[in-house]
Enzyme design. Structure first.
Site, mmCIF file in Angstrom:
data_model
loop_
_atom_site.group_PDB
_atom_site.id
_atom_site.type_symbol
_atom_site.label_atom_id
_atom_site.label_comp_id
_atom_site.label_asym_id
_atom_site.label_seq_id
_atom_site.Cartn_x
_atom_site.Cartn_y
_atom_site.Cartn_z
ATOM 1 N N CYS A 310 0.809 -1.226 0.000
ATOM 2 C CA CYS A 310 0.000 0.000 0.000
ATOM 3 C C CYS A 310 0.840 1.273 0.000
ATOM 4 C CB CYS A 310 -0.976 -0.025 1.169
ATOM 5 S SG CYS A 310 -0.198 0.006 2.811
ATOM 6 N N HIS A 358 -2.588 1.095 6.768
ATOM 7 C CA HIS A 358 -2.979 1.031 5.351
ATOM 8 C C HIS A 358 -3.186 2.433 4.812
ATOM 9 C CE1 HIS A 358 -4.285 -0.925 1.719
ATOM 10 N NE2 HIS A 358 -5.416 -0.236 1.713
ATOM 11 N N HIS A 370 -5.753 1.731 -4.488
ATOM 12 C CA HIS A 370 -4.868 1.206 -3.443
ATOM 13 C C HIS A 370 -4.464 -0.228 -3.746
ATOM 14 C CE1 HIS A 370 -8.049 -0.962 -0.721
ATOM 15 N NE2 HIS A 370 -8.456 -0.936 -1.965
#
Length: 398
Positions: A310, A358, A370
């Protein structure tokens, strides 16, 4: 008199009948098999909902461990460069020290051959003991400039070399600690992912179908919330545009009667009330880069170009726009101005969970690009993919 009664045979009775040991074992096995057959297979088996929650938790923990791995890896890389630089420096200083020592040795040879004096400090360095030095010291004569300089250089180089050696030793110890942290973080990620895969592999085909249905329902709810946010942001933009138009009209009508529009013009000069704005061109470049990565696999610790995690994706996207972001989420979250979710603009970074494990790149209308998790691919998805409460903050890169 001796008893004529027969002794009772050993072995237990079953329904009043004596049974030999072999028969007893057989009957016991039958009883156990019967109990097994009658037991409910799912007594100790987790429900589908429990499996889903456990798998989600494991993936989230793996994501957090991945960021710790990334941080340890970055620290290890920097420390290794520092150690290499220090070792090269020590090697060069050692060579200079050896050259200076040879020059001092030539002074000592001259002393023994001709009886000439050597520099005082050189005598100390070459003496067998402090007493020997003091014995020789009384014989010292005036030093030549070159000899004095050579001795001073030797003493200075010796001190600096020892200091650098200590620094290199400490850096090596730090490097070793960083490598240990790196291995530990890597092991943690692998264990979490292995456990998640094992849980999923134990699901039946029916359970997998039900789980997929649950995921689709969550996705639909996330998309609904994204649409709501898009409407809210569109309404805010319309209101802001009307406010600017009204302010401009007031300024035009007021400029005819007075030489200045005062506070109205000053107020309007700030534009939007959103604190800070992403440079349009840069944000567009970051988003364009991220779009080009869609379909590439998530791989923990990866920074491209073939795969990403990420924070590796967001870092690479903004790098393509000429902006340098830190490597990990814990640092990226501090690399700009924090804004509310309702004020999010394309190019902003959306962070998730209390441990900031994240991050995604906002593209507008409640959506982001993402790298979700292991086994998934870079994709567009609602920022509410894991519920509204999972959003930690929105940051506009500086």
């Amino acid at each position: 008199m001796a008893s004529h009664r027969k002794s009772r045979p050993t072995g237990p009775r079953v329904a009043g009948i004596r049974t030999p040991a072999l028969a007893t074992a057989a009957l016991t096995s039958v009883a156990l098999l019967s109990q097994t057959a009658n037991a409910t297979p799912s007594d100790d088996r987790p429900t589908l909902e429990e499996v889903e929650k456990k798998v989600d938790d494991l993936y989230r923990q793996a994501g957090s461990a991945t960021e710790k791995y990334n941080a340890a890896k970055e620290k290890t890389t920097k420390q290794r460069k520092k150690v290499d630089t220090l070792l090269d420096d020590v090697a060069q200083r050692t060579q200079k020290l050896n050259d200076a020592r040879e020059e001092l040795g030539s002074f000592a040879s001259a002393q023994y051959r001709t009886g000439a004096s050597v520099p005082e400090t050189a005598t100390l360095l070459l003496a067998d003991s402090p007493q020997d030095y003091f014995d020789q010291n009384q014989l010292m004569n005036r030093l030549t400039g070159r000899q004095k300089t050579a001795v001073d250089d030797y003493v200075t180089q010796q001190s600096e070399t020892m200091k650098k050696r200590r620094e290199a030793t400490e850096s090596l110890e730090t490097l070793t600690d960083s490598q240990t942290d790196l291995k530990s973080a890597k092991s943690t990620v692998q264990k979490k992912l292995a456990t998640a895969r094992e849980l999923l592999s134990e699901l039946t085909a029916e359970e997998k179908a039900r789980l997929a249905a649950i995921e689709r329902k969550k996705q639909e709810e996330a998309e609904r919330k994204a649409a709501e946010l898009a409407k809210q942001q569109a309404a805010q933009e319309d209101a802001e545009r009307k406010r600017r138009e009204e302010a401009a009209q007031q300024q035009e009508s007021g400029s005819g009667s007075s030489g200045t529009s005062g506070g109205t013009g000053s107020s309007d000069s700030s534009g939007s009330s959103t604190p800070g704005t992403s440079t349009g061109t840069k944000a567009e470049k970051a988003i364009a880069f991220a779009r080009a990565q869609i379909g590439k696999p998530y791989v923990w610790g990866a920074t491209g170009p073939g795969s990403y995690d990420c924070s590796g994706l967001t870092q690479a996207a903004w790098k393509a726009a000429g902006v340098t972001l830190p490597r990990v989420t814990y640092d990226q979250v501090n690399a700009g101005t924090t804004v509310s979710v309702s004020q999010a603009q394309p190019g902003d970074l959306v962070f998730f969970y209390d441990d900031i494990s994240h991050v995604g790149l906002y593209i507008g209308d409640g959506m982001m690009i993402h790298a979700p998790k292991p086994g998934a691919y870079v994709r567009e998805e609602s920022i509410f993919y894991d519920g509204e409460s999972s959003i930690y903050s929105v940051v506009r890169p500086a």
